[in-house]
Design a protein around this motif. Structure first.
Motif, PDB file in Angstrom:
ATOM      1  N   ALA A 745       0.829  -1.210   0.000  1.00  0.00           N
ATOM      2  CA  ALA A 745       0.000   0.000   0.000  1.00  0.00           C
ATOM      3  C   ALA A 745       0.862   1.259   0.000  1.00  0.00           C
ATOM      4  CB  ALA A 745      -0.928  -0.012   1.215  1.00  0.00           C
ATOM      5  N   PRO A 749      -0.146   2.288  -3.922  1.00  0.00           N
ATOM      6  CA  PRO A 749      -1.466   2.581  -3.345  1.00  0.00           C
ATOM      7  C   PRO A 749      -2.598   2.488  -4.370  1.00  0.00           C
ATOM      8  CG  PRO A 749      -0.125   4.583  -3.505  1.00  0.00           C
ATOM      9  CD  PRO A 749       0.769   3.438  -3.831  1.00  0.00           C
ATOM     10  N   GLU A 750      -2.270   2.650  -5.670  1.00  0.00           N
ATOM     11  CA  GLU A 750      -3.333   2.584  -6.682  1.00  0.00           C
ATOM     12  C   GLU A 750      -3.773   1.138  -6.919  1.00  0.00           C
ATOM     13  OE1 GLU A 750      -0.238   3.534  -7.071  1.00  0.00           O
ATOM     14  OE2 GLU A 750       0.588   2.096  -8.502  1.00  0.00           O
ATOM     15  N   ASP A 753      -5.061  -0.989  -1.698  1.00  0.00           N
ATOM     16  CA  ASP A 753      -5.426   0.089  -0.766  1.00  0.00           C
ATOM     17  C   ASP A 753      -5.171  -0.363   0.677  1.00  0.00           C
ATOM     18  OD1 ASP A 753      -7.596  -1.394   0.163  1.00  0.00           O
ATOM     19  OD2 ASP A 753      -8.959  -0.516  -1.322  1.00  0.00           O
ATOM     20  N   LYS A 754      -5.490   0.524   1.623  1.00  0.00           N
ATOM     21  CA  LYS A 754      -5.145   0.241   3.019  1.00  0.00           C
ATOM     22  C   LYS A 754      -6.050  -0.804   3.661  1.00  0.00           C
ATOM     23  CE  LYS A 754      -4.121   5.147   3.530  1.00  0.00           C
ATOM     24  NZ  LYS A 754      -4.551   6.380   4.180  1.00  0.00           N
ATOM     25  N   SER A 755      -7.149  -1.167   2.996  1.00  0.00           N
ATOM     26  CA  SER A 755      -8.153  -2.018   3.644  1.00  0.00           C
ATOM     27  C   SER A 755      -7.565  -3.367   4.086  1.00  0.00           C
ATOM     28  CB  SER A 755      -9.336  -2.245   2.706  1.00  0.00           C
ATOM     29  OG  SER A 755      -8.917  -2.979   1.570  1.00  0.00           O
TER      30      SER A 755
END
Ligand SMILES: [Ca+2]
Ligand SMILES: [Ca+2]
Ligand SMILES: [Ca+2]
Length: 851
Positions: A745, A749-750, A753-755
């Motif tokens: 991430a 990040p694209e 994601d942080k999930s």
């Protein structure tokens, strides 16, 4: 069993609470998973078998899961009154399930004694009959020793009452019954000839005497969830296993009659079942809380007979203490996963900082915070308390308390050739310049205790230093809460000394590992105990050995006139058998550590770099020679060695700036990614800071493939993280999932994601099966777990910052994490590698969630 008025109250209370009730059988019937079941009671018959050393962990034989808690196990033919971990266990020769007769038959065998027996367990109404059959009488040498045993979990029975043939008793909170000392000649062999006991030269061992003897026992009539009645015409005795070992259970036991065959013993065991019992929903959520903008999903674990609620709600506690419902949301079904059914409650919409709790049906959870600061302190207890307490060869002080004195002052002896070790190591031929039991100088410095035990597990210590260096190189954490003085051999917690703690931890680890490379010539497997009776030590590490050199010319337990040596064979051993794969891992770590230590301890940095180059060269020569000898061998350069060697090249490049290392890395990383992207992506991402933009670009398709792997866990289980099913529970894989997901991430990040990283914290901090406590000691404001398998486990306590392995799978369908009984390592231990892994995860995680 007669139902008395005692039962009525809780039953009525349950019915009044509106628990659903179905037509589940009041009889114990074998189900499709081959265990006996009625609502509230599962009786397992060797769904989990014994296997000897480490796996005999109160997890096997006949077991009872009583109203959701596994309170009874160890049902088998055993050879002592209160078996310990290394006492002999039977092989399960066969296991036959007979659905028609509602029975399970297991054939058991003690190879050491040529002793066979059969146990037949038959469901009879609300009870099971446990019957023992012998085709040949008990062997002479086991007469009076072989018996039918069944063990009961002390923490679920202590302080409760029991009646033996009507006599009133209470299970003791602490063991204080009677024992006898018997001659060692009467002692039954232990696993592989080990000895768990130290006889202090008396030639005698200790044997517990029964607390009670009779033909009918009713346990816990005062607690319907735990009440069990056992009857037998053969009679039985009740023992307290804690007399010999703090992890012992209460044991009910009938010694098999001598000289008899056929059905020699029979018990009727009737666990009480509360009518219409349905397990209370386990509402899983993050005890640490949530950031305002993050996904917030509670996973609710339900009894299969429980009907899911349509909705759940979120309540907020205001500054004046008043409480108000602020959100109601739909409960959605995820479906069945092993024993239970799972639903989810998504309250991501709630974003206002505050104190909240969840209401689901009649369940109200503890409170938690929603605030952007909730993750700020998740690693502090681990870095400031747990890790420094595990520094070996130091005195560790905290305030008024000494956690341990300086251990192993006498150093380490060369392990004798062909020694199998109880901690799963072995010494082959001696491959050093030392003779068996000769002192290898210089090893009693630095290093970290492995876990709840006190050995230096070299592989773990290598990964510890490696992770600490990554932590240092990537995040430069300047936190200084620990005083470390290597000359005084003294550590003081919560006392800054002007030096970042991570650098001091790296130095401490390297001090031992470099000493191994220099004094042994290569890496040891482990520096560990030589005798079992001090391996299972609980308490102060400095008390494990006497600090005096072992001199076999002295009498046992005698001290020399000069006070420098003793006849006590307690010195630790170095297991030196060379493993070139381990040497390569060490070479990687030494290269990395050398870079980190430059400017702080240049002399040690130089020693580490020299060790790295030499070990890498020698290990590759050994592996190449092996590959020439056996080209079809098990991939000497494949798999892990290749990955480690990739890492070594990267770290050597970082340490030396020598371009040939990075060229070597780049020429091989893509093949490794093609072979196994999930295992290699982390190493590949480690190189990003040292490579150009095109390298990162070229990684994109592999990261996309890695995302598919991360997503696959949503379908695998309701928590969306990898859940291990082995005999060591899986928090470690969740931490490593979270770490790689956090780095992904950070760099991509694209795509990632942080999930995914949030799923890891959710799981660790309470959103997991069985209960909803945070698995990290002292972390999770409202309800961290209370007990862990640390070296203070006999106090039913914890060492702050410890990450428990967590939720252990028991075949065929049960997840478990005891929080009133610390002694099962597969659930409650913590390791130095695991906890440092958590430290790096915490840093990587905090880094991305603050982005
Ligand atoms: Ca160990
Ligand atoms: Ca410091
Ligand atoms: Ca000694």
């Amino acid at each position: 069993m007669k139902k008395t008025a005692l039962w009525a109250l809780p039953l009525l209370a349950l019915l009044a609470a509106g628990c659903s009730k179905t037509g589940s059988s009041p009889d114990l019937k074998l189900n499709d998973l081959e265990y006996f079941e009625r609502q509230g009671v599962n009786v397992l018959v060797f769904n989990n078998t014994f296997s000897g050393g480490f796996n005999d962990e109160k997890n096997s034989g006949i077991e009872i899961i009583h109203h959701g808690v596994r309170t009874v196990q160890g049902g088998a033919i055993r050879l002592v009154n209160t078996p310990e971990q290394w006492d002999l266990v039977p092989n399960t020769v066969s296991r036959e399930v007979n659905a028609e007769n509602n029975s399970v038959e297991v054939a058991l065998r003690y190879e050491d004694y040529d002793f066979d027996s059969r146990i037949v367990v038959t469901g009879k109404g609300p009870a099971v009959e446990i019957a023992v059959y012998l085709d040949k009488p008990v062997p002479k040498e086991l007469e009076g020793d072989a018996g039918l045993n069944l063990e009961f979990l002390p923490s679920q029975y202590w302080n409760k009452t029991y009646m033996m043939d009507g006599r009133l008793n209470r299970f003791p909170r602490y063991a204080a019954s009677e024992t006898v000392a018997r001659p060692n000649t009467e002692k039954v062999k232990q696993f592989k000839g080990y000895r768990t006991y130290d006889d202090r030269g008396t030639g005698e061992f200790v044997d517990p005497l029964p607390m009670e003897t009779g033909h009918t026992i009713v346990m816990a009539p005062d607690d319907p969830e735990r009440m069990i009645k056992v009857t037998s015409d053969n009679g039985f005795s009740l023992y307290d296993g804690r007399m010999l070992a703090q992890n012992g259970w209460f044991v009910l036991r009938t010694v098999l009659p001598a000289g008899q065959t056929g059905k020699v013993v029979s018990w009727t065991v009737e666990p009480n079942a509360i009518d219409g019992w349905v397990r209370e929903p386990n509402v899983g959520f993050s005890q640490v809380g949530y950031q305002t903008g993050q996904p917030k999903v509670a996973v609710i674990e339900l009894d299969k007979l429980d009907k899911p609620q349509a909705s759940a709600s979120l309540w907020r506690i205001a500054e004046d203490g008043s409480e108000k419902q602020v959100f109601t949301g739909k409960v959605t079904e995820w479906g069945p996963y092993y024993k239970y059914n799972y639903v989810k409650f998504d309250f991501s919409e709630v974003k206002d900082p505050g104190i909240y709790y969840i209401k689901y049906g009649d369940v109200t959870t503890g409170n938690f915070l929603i605030d952007d600061s909730v993750y700020d302190k998740i690693t502090d207890a681990t870095s400031d308390v747990w890790i420094p307490i595990h520094m070996n060869h130091m005195t560790v002080n905290e305030g008024y308390r000494i956690w341990h004195g300086e251990p192993f002052k006498e150093g380490y002896l060369q392990a004798p050739a062909n020694t199998d070790h109880f901690d799963l190591h072995s010494q082959g031929v001696i491959d050093t310049k030392y003779k068996a039991l000769q002192l290898i100088p210089g090893l009693n410095v630095g290093g970290f205790f492995d876990a709840g035990d006190f050995d230096i597990e070299t592989g773990s210590n290598i990964s510890v230093v490696q992770n600490l260096v990554t932590l240092w190189e990537v995040f430069k954490p300047m936190r200084d809460e620990t005083f470390v003085d290597e000359d005084q051999r003294y550590v003081d917690l919560h006392r800054p000394d002007g030096i970042p703690d991570v650098i001091q931890f790296i130095e401490h680890g390297v001090l031992n590992l470099v000493a191994q490379a220099e004094n042994i010539g290569h890496m040891s497997q482990t520096l560990s105990n030589s005798v079992l009776d001090n391996y299972h030590h609980l308490g102060d590490a400095a008390a494990i050995t006497d600090g005096l050199h072992y001199d076999p010319r002295l009498k046992p337990y005698q001290k020399s006139a000069d006070g420098k040596s003793s006849g006590t064979p307690d010195d630790m051993w170095a297991f030196t058998t060379r493993n070139p794969g381990l040497d390569i891992r060490a070479a990687t770590m030494f290269a990395a550590a050398s870079h980190a230590l430059q400017g702080y301890n240049d002399a040690l940095a130089a020693r580490a770099l020299a060790a790295s180059k030499r070990l890498q060269k020698e290990a590759n020569e050994i592996l190449a020679a092996r590959a020439r000898q056996n080209p079809a061998g098990p991939g000497n350069f494949g798999g892990r060695n290749a990955g480690n060697d990739l890492g070594t090249n990267l770290m050597l490049y970082v340490a030396t700036g020598d371009k040939s290392y990075i060229e070597n890395f780049e020429s091989r990383i893509w093949d490794a990614l093609e072979r196994n992207v999930n295992n290699t992506i982390s190493t590949a991402m480690d190189a990003i800071p040292y490579m150009d933009a095109s390298y990162k670009e070229k990684l994109v398709p592999y990261v996309e493939k890695y995302k598919e792997y991360l997503d696959s866990f949503e379908k695998d289980n309701p928590y969306g993280v990898p859940i291990g099913l082995g005999n060591w529970a899986g928090s470690g894989s969740v931490v490593s999932f979270g770490t790689t997901a956090s780095f992904a991430a950070k760099y991509f990040p694209e795509i990632i994601d942080k999930s995914y990283a949030y799923k890891a914290t959710n799981y660790l901090f309470g959103c997991h099966p069985y209960h909803n406590y945070s698995l990290v000691a002292a972390v999770g404001a409202a309800r961290p777990k209370a007990v862990f398998y640390g070296n203070n486990r006999a106090d039913f306590s914890f060492i702050p910052g410890n990450v428990a392995p967590g939720v252990l799978f028991r075949h065929p369908d049960h997840f478990e994490n005891y929080d009133d009984w610390p002694f099962l390592w597969g659930q409650n231990e913590g390791t130095i590698a695991g906890n440092v892994g958590y430290l790096i995860f915490g840093q990587a995680f905090e880094n991305i969630v603050k982005q």
